[in-house]
Enzyme design. Structure first.
Site, PDB file in Angstrom:
ATOM      1  N   ARG A 146     -23.435 -16.237  20.696  1.00 15.78           N
ATOM      2  CA  ARG A 146     -22.276 -15.348  20.813  1.00 15.78           C
ATOM      3  C   ARG A 146     -21.401 -15.421  19.569  1.00 15.78           C
ATOM      4  O   ARG A 146     -20.931 -14.391  19.055  1.00 15.78           O
ATOM      5  CB  ARG A 146     -21.494 -15.724  22.074  1.00 15.78           C
ATOM      6  CG  ARG A 146     -22.309 -15.597  23.351  1.00 15.78           C
ATOM      7  CD  ARG A 146     -21.685 -16.316  24.536  1.00 15.78           C
ATOM      8  NE  ARG A 146     -20.418 -15.711  24.916  1.00 15.78           N
ATOM      9  CZ  ARG A 146     -19.584 -16.240  25.815  1.00 15.78           C
ATOM     10  NH1 ARG A 146     -19.900 -17.395  26.411  1.00 15.78           N
ATOM     11  NH2 ARG A 146     -18.456 -15.637  26.114  1.00 15.78           N
ATOM     12  N   LEU A 196     -26.984 -23.346  30.123  1.00 17.10           N
ATOM     13  CA  LEU A 196     -26.649 -21.946  29.888  1.00 17.10           C
ATOM     14  C   LEU A 196     -25.213 -21.685  30.333  1.00 17.10           C
ATOM     15  O   LEU A 196     -24.751 -22.264  31.320  1.00 17.10           O
ATOM     16  CB  LEU A 196     -27.580 -21.012  30.680  1.00 17.10           C
ATOM     17  CG  LEU A 196     -29.071 -21.009  30.302  1.00 17.10           C
ATOM     18  CD1 LEU A 196     -29.827 -20.068  31.235  1.00 17.10           C
ATOM     19  CD2 LEU A 196     -29.274 -20.604  28.853  1.00 17.10           C
ATOM     20  N   ASP A 197     -24.517 -20.788  29.624  1.00 18.58           N
ATOM     21  CA  ASP A 197     -23.192 -20.354  30.053  1.00 18.58           C
ATOM     22  C   ASP A 197     -23.292 -19.705  31.431  1.00 18.58           C
ATOM     23  O   ASP A 197     -24.352 -19.195  31.826  1.00 18.58           O
ATOM     24  CB  ASP A 197     -22.614 -19.334  29.069  1.00 18.58           C
ATOM     25  CG  ASP A 197     -22.335 -19.928  27.704  1.00 18.58           C
ATOM     26  OD1 ASP A 197     -22.162 -21.160  27.613  1.00 18.58           O
ATOM     27  OD2 ASP A 197     -22.299 -19.150  26.731  1.00 18.58           O
ATOM     28  N   ARG A 198     -22.176 -19.673  32.129  1.00 12.97           N
ATOM     29  CA  ARG A 198     -22.166 -19.128  33.494  1.00 12.97           C
ATOM     30  C   ARG A 198     -22.704 -17.696  33.548  1.00 12.97           C
ATOM     31  O   ARG A 198     -23.464 -17.346  34.455  1.00 12.97           O
ATOM     32  CB  ARG A 198     -20.735 -19.167  34.039  1.00 12.97           C
ATOM     33  CG  ARG A 198     -20.621 -18.683  35.491  1.00 12.97           C
ATOM     34  CD  ARG A 198     -19.217 -18.900  36.038  1.00 12.97           C
ATOM     35  NE  ARG A 198     -19.176 -18.592  37.463  1.00 12.97           N
ATOM     36  CZ  ARG A 198     -18.918 -17.382  37.958  1.00 12.97           C
ATOM     37  NH1 ARG A 198     -18.659 -16.379  37.143  1.00 12.97           N
ATOM     38  NH2 ARG A 198     -18.908 -17.188  39.272  1.00 12.97           N
TER      39      ARG A 198
END
Length: 297
Positions: free
Chosen positions: A236, A134-136
């Protein structure tokens, strides 16, 4: 002595030992490491060559070599929200603002740092293998393999589309339920940003509208997203491509006026266990900071 990862199984019919090992998905590369890097292969407790002929009912034990973490990964001790754990896997509910792995901008206090520290307390001779990253600034469920072999099996499942992930997000505008199937590649002017481009990798996201709401006089959509591929920044990029960027996603057309991160959370993770073959399914509620966005009027 640290606890090395071990597999044990019963032979179902007569065959060469190496054939029995292959049935358990152990790659030739892993087998080479077992043979030459400190692992062991036992039949009924006795060390045997892979050319040995095993019989029905024999017990085969595979002892894998000790794994060493990369030099850049430092074990740290911090809080982990562990949803599920067994000898092969961890499923964690990651908070926002925590990196999955260290980076130049955030060199420590990542999930990987804390998991490695956790492994140390358990005496595991393994390093961290991220299965679903997962992205930060994205929160929610992620899966970690406790050993290289388990990661190999889970990666094969991912390539076959057998690891299912669903996300929920708040996006700008009144979007519609739809499938987005457009390729994604790295933007030439950036080492971070991705974009839709003809020479990119195949990417498929399904969008389902849950409800509409208002946020600072703007219409927003609460959506559920199903990933069929796992490209970097896929959700996104795809939502920005159709004109509905995520709230808080400054990189792809949103802004941080009401929340300081993209409004994205992994709510569901389903897969077949690589060893037991049982289906496992996990869920995570949408954080209040995201749910509250729909109540801002």
């Amino acid at each position: 002595m640290k606890n090395r990862f071990t597999l044990q199984f019963e032979v179902q019919h007569e065959m060469l030992l190496r054939e029995a090992i292959a049935l358990w998905g152990i790659s030739k590369r892993a087998l080479t490491a077992i043979k030459f890097d400190g692992g062991d292969i036992l039949v009924n407790g006795i060390r045997c060559n892979v050319r040995y002929v095993v019989a029905k009912g024999d017990t085969v034990t595979i002892i894998f070599p000790t794994e060493e973490a990369s030099e850049g990964l430092i074990p740290q001790h911090g809080e982990l929200d562990i949803v599920y754990e067994d000898e092969a896997l961890l499923v964690i509910d990651k908070p926002a603002y925590m990196s999955t792995i260290p980076s130049r901008e955030h060199p420590d206090s990542s999930v990987a740092n804390f998991v490695l520290g956790y492994f140390e307390t358990q005496g595991l001779a393994s390093t961290v293998h991220i299965v679903t990253r997962l992205d930060r600034d994205t929160s929610g469920l992620l899966c970690i393999a406790k050993h290289r072999h388990i990661h190999h099996l889970m990666s094969a499942s991912q390539q076959q589309g057998a690891v299912h992930r669903q996300y929920e997000a708040i996006v700008y505008g009144q979007t519609m339920s739809q499938s987005i199937i457009v390729p994604i590649g790295r933007k030439e002017s950036s080492i971070i940003e991705r974009e839709v481009r003809e020479d990119g990798q195949f990417a498929h996201t399904d969008v389902e509208v849950i409800e509409y709401g208002r946020l600072n006089d703007c219409i927003v959509s609460h959506v559920r997203l199903t990933l069929h591929t796992g490209r970097t920044h896929q959700i996104r990029v795809h939502m920005a491509h159709i004109g509905h960027p995520l709230v808080g996603d400054e990189l792809y057309g949103g802004n941080k006026q009401v929340i300081n991160r993209q409004a994205l959370h992994c709510v569901s993770l389903t897969f077949r266990h690589p060893l037991t073959k049982k289906m496992l399914s996990f869920s995570s509620e949408l954080p209040k900071e995201l749910g509250n966005l729909l109540k801002e009027n």
